[in-house]
Write a protein that holds these residues in place. Structure first.
Motif, PDB file in Angstrom:
ATOM      1  N   LEU A 181       0.836  -1.086   0.058  1.00 27.61           N
ATOM      2  CA  LEU A 181      -0.026   0.078   0.025  1.00 27.61           C
ATOM      3  C   LEU A 181       0.813   1.281  -0.226  1.00 27.61           C
ATOM      4  N   ILE A 182       1.939   1.262   0.742  1.00 34.17           N
ATOM      5  CA  ILE A 182       3.062   2.316   0.844  1.00 34.17           C
ATOM      6  C   ILE A 182       3.722   2.478  -0.472  1.00 34.17           C
ATOM      7  N   ALA A 183       4.048   1.358  -1.089  1.00 33.03           N
ATOM      8  CA  ALA A 183       4.559   1.565  -2.502  1.00 33.03           C
ATOM      9  C   ALA A 183       3.277   2.159  -3.576  1.00 33.03           C
ATOM     10  N   GLY A 184       2.434   1.724  -3.411  1.00 28.50           N
ATOM     11  CA  GLY A 184       1.315   2.117  -4.248  1.00 28.50           C
ATOM     12  C   GLY A 184       1.184   3.619  -4.290  1.00 28.50           C
ATOM     13  N   TYR A 185       1.095   4.137  -3.085  1.00 29.20           N
ATOM     14  CA  TYR A 185       0.920   5.660  -2.953  1.00 29.20           C
ATOM     15  C   TYR A 185       2.171   6.665  -3.256  1.00 29.20           C
ATOM     16  N   THR A 186       3.127   5.733  -3.288  1.00 32.06           N
ATOM     17  CA  THR A 186       4.679   6.336  -3.761  1.00 32.06           C
ATOM     18  C   THR A 186       4.605   6.619  -5.133  1.00 32.06           C
ATOM     19  N   HIS A 187       4.299   5.426  -5.785  1.00 31.10           N
ATOM     20  CA  HIS A 187       4.270   5.252  -7.313  1.00 31.10           C
ATOM     21  C   HIS A 187       3.424   6.271  -7.897  1.00 31.10           C
ATOM     22  N   GLN A 188       2.382   6.475  -7.300  1.00 32.70           N
ATOM     23  CA  GLN A 188       1.274   7.574  -7.902  1.00 32.70           C
ATOM     24  C   GLN A 188       1.680   9.005  -7.158  1.00 32.70           C
ATOM     25  N   TYR A 192       2.435  12.166   0.898  1.00 38.29           N
ATOM     26  CA  TYR A 192       1.682  12.313   1.927  1.00 38.29           C
ATOM     27  C   TYR A 192       0.827  11.196   2.310  1.00 38.29           C
ATOM     28  N   GLY A 193       0.071  10.541   1.118  1.00 38.45           N
ATOM     29  CA  GLY A 193      -0.686   9.254   1.512  1.00 38.45           C
ATOM     30  C   GLY A 193       0.511   8.068   1.920  1.00 38.45           C
ATOM     31  N   ALA A 194       1.380   8.023   1.219  1.00 39.44           N
ATOM     32  CA  ALA A 194       2.350   6.737   1.648  1.00 39.44           C
ATOM     33  C   ALA A 194       2.936   7.023   3.334  1.00 39.44           C
ATOM     34  N   LEU A 195       3.213   8.256   3.578  1.00 37.64           N
ATOM     35  CA  LEU A 195       3.681   8.365   4.748  1.00 37.64           C
ATOM     36  C   LEU A 195       2.590   8.429   5.859  1.00 37.64           C
ATOM     37  N   HIS A 196       1.214   8.536   5.514  1.00 37.92           N
ATOM     38  CA  HIS A 196       0.395   8.302   6.567  1.00 37.92           C
ATOM     39  C   HIS A 196      -0.035   6.930   6.881  1.00 37.92           C
ATOM     40  N   PHE A 198       2.319   4.604   6.642  1.00 37.75           N
ATOM     41  CA  PHE A 198       3.490   4.200   7.312  1.00 37.75           C
ATOM     42  C   PHE A 198       3.329   4.474   8.617  1.00 37.75           C
ATOM     43  N   ARG A 199       2.922   5.494   9.036  1.00 37.31           N
ATOM     44  CA  ARG A 199       2.700   5.902  10.500  1.00 37.31           C
ATOM     45  C   ARG A 199       1.586   5.148  11.000  1.00 37.31           C
ATOM     46  N   ALA A 216       9.285   3.815   2.245  1.00 36.08           N
ATOM     47  CA  ALA A 216       8.805   5.096   3.239  1.00 36.08           C
ATOM     48  C   ALA A 216       9.948   6.202   2.969  1.00 36.08           C
ATOM     49  N   VAL A 217      11.075   5.955   2.497  1.00 40.44           N
ATOM     50  CA  VAL A 217      12.186   6.966   2.173  1.00 40.44           C
ATOM     51  C   VAL A 217      11.838   7.629   0.969  1.00 40.44           C
TER      52      VAL A 217
END
Length: 606
Positions: A181-188, A192-196, A198-199, A216-217
């Motif tokens: 899910l984090i990777a999906g937000y990052t690739h799009q 901010y969605g990815a870090l949310h 991750f938190r 996350a980085v």
């Protein structure tokens, strides 16, 4: 003691009890009969081995020769094609399997979902999702993870991927689910969605892995805020992943992309372990901000006995292109040929760009014509090269050749051909391609495309037509449109429209010193000295200065750099002597200088 004596001597040794018991147990033990594996299982294992070694044809031949093929064999073929990035063939095998009326298992579904992701076919992915639900396989965690990955890649938003994620039972979610899910937000590009996510992953107490931190980085990198990245760096140290090389490389990339090069340098030299990716990351980072430093790091890498790869050479060629270091670029080209990498598509595209930017369009053409395979970037790079050198007709012919070869032009290609027409004064041709883009290819023009057409009309003196086009735009024009319009107004002395364009730019970008200079010149040319003085004072208060002009020339493997107003350089006397000769030639040909382009300076008296 002789051998004969040893053999003739009789000794009685009693066998220990535990040895006798062991021998007796072995004698009493009955070995189960050997049961050979079925031929289909053995063939499936061989198919997997073939794919691992890249022997795709052999794998397919063996599969076709199998008298009995179960779901495991079919899945091995689908997964094998997917692992070799042959997604279309994986999908075709899956269709063959469904025609055989075999029921897929969870591994089949997860493998074919990867193929759907690779093809970026959302409709195929939805079909497989339906089959998973039909066969009751949507509850398997690796199926759900593959579904999330497919939806995150193929959809324009993360809505469907989040629906799958929230449908997974809490206890069933694993680290891969969260990371996907984090990777999906990052690739799009939704950092901010990815870090949310991750938190939330941290708050749920999910066990973190090095891969979780790497993703996350990258999310921090996409946002461009190094403060978040520094916090992530602290988290990496806290969890004991600072010795993990992929994580370290991600942090280095984050510092480079955020422009924190002092931190990147310090971190690089503190690293106890480096690989080729580490060097490539730093080289690519400096290539965008300080190309000379990029070349220096490249030389350090070579002295450290690391072998550069295609990615390294691509970055170095980009640095040579930015600096117009033709001799250096030619040496890199020679090294590429020597290492047998001249067939690499990305490198050939980089060479076309490098030779073009270094003023050698003939070698750009030679590289382009020598390519066995060309992609859209190849054609676009060559068109841009022709355009910047004023070969508008050649750019048009190349565009037509590209279309005939079956490649569909995109927005960037049209921008290249419009720019080429603009530089060559081919106004009617440019307007025709603009119409083809909108009506024939159904591509909606964006700000940059409109800026190209405004520039096309403005250079030809059709300033009023350019202004009418700006007024007809379906959205508010930005500086990429007003900028070329201001240049056209200045060149063709449309002062009122020029003032309008300058004020529009200043509303959008109030710190652009060059626009203040041009607007103040317009006021001075109109004799409005009060307005001129007001702008000059405003610039002084803002500390706004126009960027100093710099040029350089390469002579005998040495690069000489010249800055406006520089009188210290050892070669400056020779430069001014050549400049005087050029001025005399200009006067002899009857050239009249455009004094309006000079910046008025009240304090300097000019």
């Amino acid at each position: 003691m002789s051998t004969r004596k040893l053999l003739s001597t009789t000794h009685s040794h009693q066998i220990p009890l535990f040895v006798r018991n062991s021998i007796q147990s072995v004698q009493n033990f009955t070995t189960p009969p050997f049961i050979p594996k079925r031929p289909s299982i053995l063939a499936t294992n061989v198919i997997k081995s073939y794919f691992e070694k890249g022997l795709i044809v052999e794998a397919r031949t063996l599969f076709d020769e199998m008298p009995e093929r179960d779901v495991v064999a079919w899945t091995a073929m689908i997964n094998g094609y997917t692992s070799c990035s042959n997604y279309t063939r994986a999908w075709m095998v899956f269709r063959e399997m469904m025609n055989e009326e075999l029921e897929p298992n969870a591994y089949t579904i997860s493998s074919v979902l990867k193929a759907c992701k690779g093809m970026k076919r959302l409709s195929y992915g939805r079909l497989v999702h339906g089959l998973a639900v039909k066969h009751g396989l949507d509850g398997f965690i690796y199926v759900d993870n593959a579904l999330m990955d497919m939806y995150a890649t193929c959809c324009v938003s993360m809505h469907d991927a989040c629906m799958v994620f929230h449908g997974i039972q809490f206890h069933a979610k694993n680290e891969v689910s969260w990371t996907t899910l984090i990777a999906g937000y990052t690739h799009q590009d939704n950092g901010y969605g990815a870090l949310h996510v991750f938190r939330k992953m941290l708050s749920e107490g999910v066990e973190l892995s090095p891969f979780s931190f790497s993703i996350a980085v990258r999310a921090c990198t996409s946002i461009g805020l190094h403060t978040f990245g520094e916090q992530m760096h602290t988290g990496v140290i806290k969890h004991g992943f600072e010795s993990n090389l992929p994580v370290m490389n991600s942090i280095l990339d984050m510092y480079c992309r955020c422009g924190c090069f002092s931190e990147a340098n310090r971190y690089f030299y503190e690293m106890h372990q480096r690989d080729l990716i580490t060097w490539n990351t730093l080289i690519a980072g400096y290539e965008r901000s300080d190309p000379i430093e990029s070349l220096y790091i490249f030389s350090m890498m070579l002295s450290g006995r690391f072998n550069p790869n295609c990615f390294t050479f691509t970055s170095i060629l980009a640095a040579c292109a930015t600096l117009a270091f033709l001799n250096c670029g030619q040496q890199i080209h020679g090294t590429i040929i020597q290492r047998g990498l001249d067939g690499n598509l990305a490198l050939s595209n980089a060479l076309i760009d490098m030779y073009s930017k270094c003023g050698n369009i003939a070698d750009s053409r030679q590289v382009f014509r020598g390519m066995s395979h060309r992609d859209l970037v190849s054609w676009t790079s060559m068109m841009i090269g022709y355009g910047t050198h004023g070969y508008g007709q050649e750019a048009i012919e190349l565009f037509e050749e590209m279309v005939r070869s079956g490649i569909r032009p995109d927005r960037v290609v049209f921008m290249a051909v419009l720019s080429a027409c603009s530089h060559a004064g081919l106004v009617d041709e440019g307007l025709r391609y603009f119409k083809v883009m909108v009506d024939g290819c159904n591509i909606s023009p964006d700000q940059e495309i409109y800026g190209c057409v405004v520039d096309l009309l403005g250079r030809a003196g059709r300033v009023k037509e350019a202004y009418e086009l700006i007024q007809s735009m379906p959205f508010k024009p930005d500086e990429s449109v007003w900028g070329p319009f201001l240049g056209a107004c200045k060149a063709h002395r449309f002062r009122n429209l020029g003032k309008l364009a300058a004020l529009k730019i200043l509303d959008l970008k109030p710190n652009m010193a060059g626009t203040y200079v041009m607007l103040s010149n317009i006021y001075a040319a109109d004799g409005k000295w009060g307005e001129f003085a007001r702008l000059r004072k405003l610039m002084k208060r803002m500390g706004s200065k126009k960027e100093t002009g710099r040029s350089w020339v390469e002579v005998g493997n040495l690069v000489y750099s010249f800055v406006v107003g520089n009188e210290v350089d050892s070669k400056i006397d020779g430069v001014y002597q050549v400049l005087e000769i050029l001025i005399d030639h200009m006067k002899e040909t009857g050239y009249v200088p455009d004094l309006d382009c000079l910046m008025y300076d009240l304090e300097g008296g000019t």
